[in-house]
Motif scaffolding. Structure first.
Motif, PDB file in Angstrom:
ATOM      1  N   GLU A  27       0.846  -1.191   0.000  1.00  0.00           N
ATOM      2  CA  GLU A  27       0.000   0.000   0.000  1.00  0.00           C
ATOM      3  C   GLU A  27       0.877   1.236   0.000  1.00  0.00           C
ATOM      4  O   GLU A  27       1.842   1.333   0.753  1.00  0.00           O
ATOM      5  CB  GLU A  27      -0.906   0.032   1.245  1.00  0.00           C
ATOM      6  CG  GLU A  27      -2.167  -0.738   1.074  1.00  0.00           C
ATOM      7  CD  GLU A  27      -3.227  -0.392   2.102  1.00  0.00           C
ATOM      8  OE1 GLU A  27      -3.150   0.648   2.776  1.00  0.00           O
ATOM      9  OE2 GLU A  27      -4.166  -1.197   2.222  1.00  0.00           O
ATOM     10  N   LYS A  28       0.522   2.172  -0.858  1.00  0.00           N
ATOM     11  CA  LYS A  28       1.170   3.478  -0.894  1.00  0.00           C
ATOM     12  C   LYS A  28       0.096   4.532  -0.685  1.00  0.00           C
ATOM     13  O   LYS A  28      -0.956   4.486  -1.320  1.00  0.00           O
ATOM     14  CB  LYS A  28       1.857   3.718  -2.240  1.00  0.00           C
ATOM     15  CG  LYS A  28       3.060   2.850  -2.465  1.00  0.00           C
ATOM     16  CD  LYS A  28       3.733   3.190  -3.764  1.00  0.00           C
ATOM     17  CE  LYS A  28       4.926   2.277  -3.994  1.00  0.00           C
ATOM     18  NZ  LYS A  28       5.580   2.551  -5.271  1.00  0.00           N
ATOM     19  N   PHE A  29       0.371   5.471   0.208  1.00  0.00           N
ATOM     20  CA  PHE A  29      -0.570   6.550   0.505  1.00  0.00           C
ATOM     21  C   PHE A  29      -0.001   7.848  -0.035  1.00  0.00           C
ATOM     22  O   PHE A  29       1.061   8.287   0.393  1.00  0.00           O
ATOM     23  CB  PHE A  29      -0.806   6.655   2.015  1.00  0.00           C
ATOM     24  CG  PHE A  29      -1.940   7.563   2.378  1.00  0.00           C
ATOM     25  CD1 PHE A  29      -3.207   7.042   2.591  1.00  0.00           C
ATOM     26  CD2 PHE A  29      -1.753   8.929   2.492  1.00  0.00           C
ATOM     27  CE1 PHE A  29      -4.272   7.871   2.920  1.00  0.00           C
ATOM     28  CE2 PHE A  29      -2.805   9.770   2.817  1.00  0.00           C
ATOM     29  CZ  PHE A  29      -4.066   9.239   3.034  1.00  0.00           C
ATOM     30  N   LYS A  30      -0.693   8.421  -0.994  1.00  0.00           N
ATOM     31  CA  LYS A  30      -0.241   9.656  -1.643  1.00  0.00           C
ATOM     32  C   LYS A  30      -1.180  10.807  -1.297  1.00  0.00           C
ATOM     33  O   LYS A  30      -2.370  10.601  -1.047  1.00  0.00           O
ATOM     34  CB  LYS A  30      -0.229   9.500  -3.157  1.00  0.00           C
ATOM     35  CG  LYS A  30       0.816   8.533  -3.676  1.00  0.00           C
ATOM     36  CD  LYS A  30       0.770   8.479  -5.201  1.00  0.00           C
ATOM     37  CE  LYS A  30       1.947   7.727  -5.751  1.00  0.00           C
ATOM     38  NZ  LYS A  30       3.190   8.476  -5.714  1.00  0.00           N
ATOM     39  N   VAL A  31      -0.633  12.000  -1.329  1.00  0.00           N
ATOM     40  CA  VAL A  31      -1.430  13.213  -1.165  1.00  0.00           C
ATOM     41  C   VAL A  31      -1.167  14.106  -2.365  1.00  0.00           C
ATOM     42  O   VAL A  31      -0.013  14.309  -2.764  1.00  0.00           O
ATOM     43  CB  VAL A  31      -1.070  13.954   0.138  1.00  0.00           C
ATOM     44  CG1 VAL A  31      -1.875  15.242   0.260  1.00  0.00           C
ATOM     45  CG2 VAL A  31      -1.300  13.059   1.352  1.00  0.00           C
ATOM     46  N   LEU A  32      -2.254  14.609  -2.935  1.00  0.00           N
ATOM     47  CA  LEU A  32      -2.168  15.620  -3.978  1.00  0.00           C
ATOM     48  C   LEU A  32      -2.516  16.951  -3.333  1.00  0.00           C
ATOM     49  O   LEU A  32      -3.605  17.125  -2.780  1.00  0.00           O
ATOM     50  CB  LEU A  32      -3.140  15.326  -5.124  1.00  0.00           C
ATOM     51  CG  LEU A  32      -2.992  13.971  -5.806  1.00  0.00           C
ATOM     52  CD1 LEU A  32      -4.038  13.816  -6.896  1.00  0.00           C
ATOM     53  CD2 LEU A  32      -1.601  13.808  -6.389  1.00  0.00           C
ATOM     54  N   PHE A  33      -1.569  17.873  -3.376  1.00  0.00           N
ATOM     55  CA  PHE A  33      -1.778  19.212  -2.838  1.00  0.00           C
ATOM     56  C   PHE A  33      -2.299  20.077  -3.986  1.00  0.00           C
ATOM     57  O   PHE A  33      -1.656  20.170  -5.039  1.00  0.00           O
ATOM     58  CB  PHE A  33      -0.462  19.785  -2.290  1.00  0.00           C
ATOM     59  CG  PHE A  33       0.123  18.938  -1.199  1.00  0.00           C
ATOM     60  CD1 PHE A  33      -0.319  19.067   0.106  1.00  0.00           C
ATOM     61  CD2 PHE A  33       1.103  17.995  -1.474  1.00  0.00           C
ATOM     62  CE1 PHE A  33       0.212  18.271   1.117  1.00  0.00           C
ATOM     63  CE2 PHE A  33       1.642  17.210  -0.477  1.00  0.00           C
ATOM     64  CZ  PHE A  33       1.193  17.352   0.824  1.00  0.00           C
ATOM     65  N   MET A  34      -3.461  20.690  -3.779  1.00  0.00           N
ATOM     66  CA  MET A  34      -4.150  21.400  -4.857  1.00  0.00           C
ATOM     67  C   MET A  34      -4.251  22.890  -4.544  1.00  0.00           C
ATOM     68  O   MET A  34      -4.351  23.291  -3.384  1.00  0.00           O
ATOM     69  CB  MET A  34      -5.570  20.841  -5.009  1.00  0.00           C
ATOM     70  CG  MET A  34      -5.673  19.324  -5.024  1.00  0.00           C
ATOM     71  SD  MET A  34      -5.035  18.569  -6.502  1.00  0.00           S
ATOM     72  CE  MET A  34      -6.377  18.918  -7.610  1.00  0.00           C
ATOM     73  N   ASN A  35      -4.286  23.698  -5.622  1.00  0.00           N
ATOM     74  CA  ASN A  35      -4.550  25.118  -5.429  1.00  0.00           C
ATOM     75  C   ASN A  35      -6.053  25.368  -5.550  1.00  0.00           C
ATOM     76  O   ASN A  35      -6.842  24.430  -5.726  1.00  0.00           O
ATOM     77  CB  ASN A  35      -3.719  25.976  -6.388  1.00  0.00           C
ATOM     78  CG  ASN A  35      -4.134  25.834  -7.843  1.00  0.00           C
ATOM     79  OD1 ASN A  35      -5.192  25.316  -8.182  1.00  0.00           O
ATOM     80  ND2 ASN A  35      -3.277  26.312  -8.731  1.00  0.00           N
ATOM     81  N   ALA A  36      -6.458  26.608  -5.503  1.00  0.00           N
ATOM     82  CA  ALA A  36      -7.884  26.952  -5.526  1.00  0.00           C
ATOM     83  C   ALA A  36      -8.551  26.632  -6.860  1.00  0.00           C
ATOM     84  O   ALA A  36      -9.772  26.566  -6.946  1.00  0.00           O
ATOM     85  CB  ALA A  36      -8.064  28.431  -5.191  1.00  0.00           C
ATOM     86  N   LYS A  37      -7.757  26.401  -7.903  1.00  0.00           N
ATOM     87  CA  LYS A  37      -8.310  26.071  -9.222  1.00  0.00           C
ATOM     88  C   LYS A  37      -8.228  24.576  -9.517  1.00  0.00           C
ATOM     89  O   LYS A  37      -8.337  24.156 -10.652  1.00  0.00           O
ATOM     90  CB  LYS A  37      -7.577  26.859 -10.304  1.00  0.00           C
ATOM     91  CG  LYS A  37      -7.777  28.350 -10.165  1.00  0.00           C
ATOM     92  CD  LYS A  37      -7.121  29.107 -11.282  1.00  0.00           C
ATOM     93  CE  LYS A  37      -7.267  30.580 -10.999  1.00  0.00           C
ATOM     94  NZ  LYS A  37      -7.558  31.344 -12.160  1.00  0.00           N
ATOM     95  N   ASN A  38      -8.016  23.788  -8.480  1.00  0.00           N
ATOM     96  CA  ASN A  38      -7.890  22.326  -8.584  1.00  0.00           C
ATOM     97  C   ASN A  38      -6.719  21.879  -9.449  1.00  0.00           C
ATOM     98  O   ASN A  38      -6.761  20.821 -10.062  1.00  0.00           O
ATOM     99  CB  ASN A  38      -9.189  21.682  -9.072  1.00  0.00           C
ATOM    100  CG  ASN A  38     -10.282  21.740  -8.047  1.00  0.00           C
ATOM    101  OD1 ASN A  38     -10.035  22.009  -6.876  1.00  0.00           O
ATOM    102  ND2 ASN A  38     -11.499  21.494  -8.471  1.00  0.00           N
TER     103      ASN A  38
END
Length: 142
Positions: A27-38
């Motif tokens: 299992e790999k847990f990733k996070v996508l950090f997004m700006n206000a425009k996705n």
């Protein structure tokens, strides 16, 4: 900014990450950090666990969110078994992450579990909204 991918649906996230996660035996847990425009500001793997679990620390994710000036977050992890159904542990960590992000006024857009050519989206199933409502109901009791 022009070359940063814009993500508007769970299917787009699945398509974006499926090839990098489908063959993983852990299992790999990733996070996508997004700006206000996705738009994706950054993608980071926070945990690489065993065949059926990974350890996630909300404090580390919130700290990284602030460092990246993220407006919102998308969590993604894989299930090497191929079945994307969320475990109770998946539901609990998602709730904790939503609560932690709410405190810091960061929006959690989704948590997607990738299986064998399929996925489960917490947002599509209404669970992200449910956890947000639970957070606000709990918060109003204090």
């Amino acid at each position: 900014m022009m070359d940063k991918p814009i993500c508007n649906s769970s299917k787009e996230i699945f398509d974006y990450l499926y090839l990098t996660l489908r063959e993983s035996k852990r299992e790999k847990f990733k996070v996508l950090f997004m700006n206000a425009k996705n738009q994706i500001l950054e993608e980071k793997t926070f945990s690489e666990g065993t065949v059926d679990s990974s350890v996630v620390y909300p404090r580390e994710i919130i700290l990284a969110s602030l460092q990246h000036h993220a407006s919102s977050l998308i969590f993604v992890h894989n299930h090497p078994s191929g079945d994307p159904s969320p475990s109770e542990s998946d539901k609990q960590i998602t709730k904790e992450l939503v609560f932690s992000a709410q405190v810091m006024q960061i929006k959690v857009l989704d948590h997607i579990i990738i299986g064998n050519n399929c996925y489960f989206s917490f947002a599509d199933e209404g669970l992200i909204e449910e956890y947000e409502l639970l957070f606000h109901a709990t918060r109003n009791n204090f």
